[in-house]
Design a protein around this motif. Structure first.
Motif, PDB file in Angstrom:
ATOM      1  N   ARG A   1      -5.187   5.923   0.193  1.00 61.91           N
ATOM      2  CA  ARG A   1      -6.790   5.935  -0.129  1.00 61.91           C
ATOM      3  C   ARG A   1      -7.804   5.975   1.183  1.00 61.91           C
ATOM      4  O   ARG A   1      -7.285   5.973   2.354  1.00 61.91           O
ATOM      5  N   GLN A   2      -8.849   6.508   0.906  1.00 63.55           N
ATOM      6  CA  GLN A   2      -9.813   6.882   1.789  1.00 63.55           C
ATOM      7  C   GLN A   2     -11.117   6.157   1.988  1.00 63.55           C
ATOM      8  O   GLN A   2     -11.319   5.400   0.799  1.00 63.55           O
TER       9      GLN A   2
ATOM     10  N   SER B   1       1.033  -1.188  -0.011  1.00 69.44           N
ATOM     11  CA  SER B   1       0.063   0.090  -0.068  1.00 69.44           C
ATOM     12  C   SER B   1       0.812   1.205   0.051  1.00 69.44           C
ATOM     13  O   SER B   1       1.709   1.412   0.803  1.00 69.44           O
TER      14      SER B   1
ATOM     15  N   GLY C   1      -1.726  -3.478   9.662  1.00 65.39           N
ATOM     16  CA  GLY C   1      -0.682  -2.368   9.708  1.00 65.39           C
ATOM     17  C   GLY C   1      -0.878  -1.074   8.930  1.00 65.39           C
ATOM     18  O   GLY C   1       0.101  -0.470   8.707  1.00 65.39           O
ATOM     19  N   VAL C   2      -1.772  -1.106   7.915  1.00 66.46           N
ATOM     20  CA  VAL C   2      -2.155  -0.061   7.139  1.00 66.46           C
ATOM     21  C   VAL C   2      -3.372   0.601   7.394  1.00 66.46           C
ATOM     22  O   VAL C   2      -4.565   0.315   7.264  1.00 66.46           O
ATOM     23  N   SER C   3      -3.198   1.811   7.897  1.00 64.82           N
ATOM     24  CA  SER C   3      -4.486   2.543   8.394  1.00 64.82           C
ATOM     25  C   SER C   3      -4.889   3.504   7.248  1.00 64.82           C
ATOM     26  O   SER C   3      -4.379   3.574   6.123  1.00 64.82           O
ATOM     27  N   VAL C   4      -6.264   3.621   7.511  1.00 71.98           N
ATOM     28  CA  VAL C   4      -6.926   4.124   6.467  1.00 71.98           C
ATOM     29  C   VAL C   4      -7.602   5.405   6.964  1.00 71.98           C
ATOM     30  O   VAL C   4      -8.226   5.250   8.329  1.00 71.98           O
ATOM     31  N   ARG C   5      -7.620   6.504   6.635  1.00 74.51           N
ATOM     32  CA  ARG C   5      -7.951   8.108   7.157  1.00 74.51           C
ATOM     33  C   ARG C   5      -9.446   7.946   6.884  1.00 74.51           C
ATOM     34  O   ARG C   5      -9.982   7.756   5.932  1.00 74.51           O
TER      35      ARG C   5
ATOM     36  N   PHE D   1       1.413   4.162   9.903  1.00 73.79           N
ATOM     37  CA  PHE D   1       1.485   4.131   8.506  1.00 73.79           C
ATOM     38  C   PHE D   1      -0.071   4.317   7.996  1.00 73.79           C
ATOM     39  O   PHE D   1      -0.731   3.381   8.181  1.00 73.79           O
ATOM     40  N   VAL D   2      -0.175   5.235   7.104  1.00 73.41           N
ATOM     41  CA  VAL D   2      -1.390   5.834   6.676  1.00 73.41           C
ATOM     42  C   VAL D   2      -1.571   5.671   4.947  1.00 73.41           C
ATOM     43  O   VAL D   2      -0.873   6.301   4.537  1.00 73.41           O
ATOM     44  N   SER D   3      -2.686   4.957   4.671  1.00 71.54           N
ATOM     45  CA  SER D   3      -2.650   4.749   3.292  1.00 71.54           C
ATOM     46  C   SER D   3      -3.220   5.805   2.719  1.00 71.54           C
ATOM     47  O   SER D   3      -3.959   6.667   3.088  1.00 71.54           O
TER      48      SER D   3
END
Lengths: 93, 159
Positions: free
Chosen positions: A92-93, A68, B97-101, A88-90
Motif C-alpha cells: 500500500r502507499q 501486511s 516493521g512494515v514500511s510504507v512507500r 519490508f515494504v508494504s
C-alpha cells in the motif's frame, strides 16, 4: 523453503549488518531473524545492486509481515558479507 | 499520505551523518532516551527511510541506504525552513516493521551540492510550497496538498 538456487552461495549466518543497519534492528524484529534472512536469500534471484554500489547485490522477495502483504528488500555486499539494507515494504502507499 | 505540522511536539535534535563506507545515511540523536525504540516503522523513498514513531506517526529522522554513486551533482538551494515537528497522516494504521512507500511516481532523484553539502532527494515534476526542518539538518518540502516532494539533508560525511 523451495525457491531459486542460492547462486551466490550466501549463508545468512556469515553475514553482519552495517553499523547503520545494526543500529535499527531493535525496532524491527524481523531483521534479527537469521531464518528470515536465509529465506530471502534462498527464495529470490539476486541482481547487481541497481543503485550501483560495487560488489553489492539486491534481493526482492514477496512476503507477509504483521498481516501486511509486501516485499522484503535485501542489499548485501557479497565481498565483505555486509548487509546494507534489509526492509519490508508494504504494497500500500 | 499527507504530512502535517505537529505544533505541540518538539523537533528532533541531533546530527545527520552519511557513512560513506556503508553508502548510508544515519542520525545521531542528541537525546536518544527520548526516542521510543520499540514502536517504529518508516516511510520510504526507495531504500531511504524516514523513521516514524508509532502510534502518532511523528517523523523522527532519516536513515538508510542511498549510494552516493547515484547522486547527481547540482544545485540544492539553501532553503529557509520553519523548525517544526511533522507527522504522517495515513489512511491505514502504521504497523511496526512494515514500511510504507512514499509515492514512487513521478520518480525521485538525489542531488548533491558540493558548495553547501546539502543532499536533496527530490520528486521530479513536483514543487514544494513549504519547508519544515523536522530534525536537525533535515528538511521536508511539502506541496500544496501536504505531500512530501523533497527531502533535504545536510549530513556530516563519515568514512
Amino acid at each position: 523453503v523451495v525457491g531459486h538456487s542460492n547462486s551466490l552461495d550466501i549463508n545468512a549466518e556469515e553475514l553482519t549488518f552495517s553499523r547503520t543497519a545494526a543500529g535499527h534492528i531493535a525496532s524491527r524484529p524481523f531483521m534479527s531473524s537469521v531464518s528470515v534472512l536465509q529465506m530471502v536469500i534462498d527464495a529470490g534471484s539476486p541482481r547487481p545492486d541497481p543503485q550501483g554500489a560495487a560488489d553489492t547485490y539486491r534481493w526482492d522477495v514477496r512476503g507477509v509481515n504483521n498481516n501486511s502483504l509486501g516485499t522484503r528488500e535485501l542489499v548485501v555486499n557479497v565481498k565483505t558479507k555486509t548487509v546494507y539494507h534489509f526492509n519490508f515494504v508494504s504494497d500500500r502507499q | 499520505m499527507r504530512i502535517l505540522v505537529r505544533p505541540n511536539e518538539p523537533h528532533v535534535a541531533g546530527t545527520p551523518v552519511y557513512r560513506k563506507g556503508e553508502h548510508s545515511f544515519d542520525f545521531l540523536p542528541a537525546h536518544p532516551e527520548r526516542l521510543a525504540r520499540a514502536e517504529r516503522t518508516s516511510i520510504v523513498i526507495g531504500t531511504l527511510q524516514i523513521e516514524v514513531a508509532i502510534p502518532g506517526g511523528l517523523l523522527l529522522f532519516v536513515w538508510g541506504y542511498n549510494p552516493s554513486a547515484t547522486w547527481q551533482r547540482g544545485v540544492v538551494p539553501d532553503r529557509t525552513a520553519a523548525v517544526a515537528a511533522l507527522g504522517v497522516e495515513s489512511e491505514e494504521p502504521l504497523v511496526r516493521g512494515v514500511s510504507v512507500r512514499v509515492g514512487s511516481s513521478p520518480a525521485w532523484i538525489t542531488r548533491y551540492d558540493p558548495r553547501n553539502d546539502w543532499v536533496g532527494v527530490v520528486q521530479m515534476e513536483s514543487e514544494a510550497e513549504e519547508y519544515f526542518e523536522f530534525a536537525t539538518g533535515t528538511i521536508a518540502g511539502l506541496n500544496h496538498e501536504g505531500k512530501l516532494v523533497e527531502l533535504l539533508i545536510k549530513p556530516a560525511f563519515l568514512d
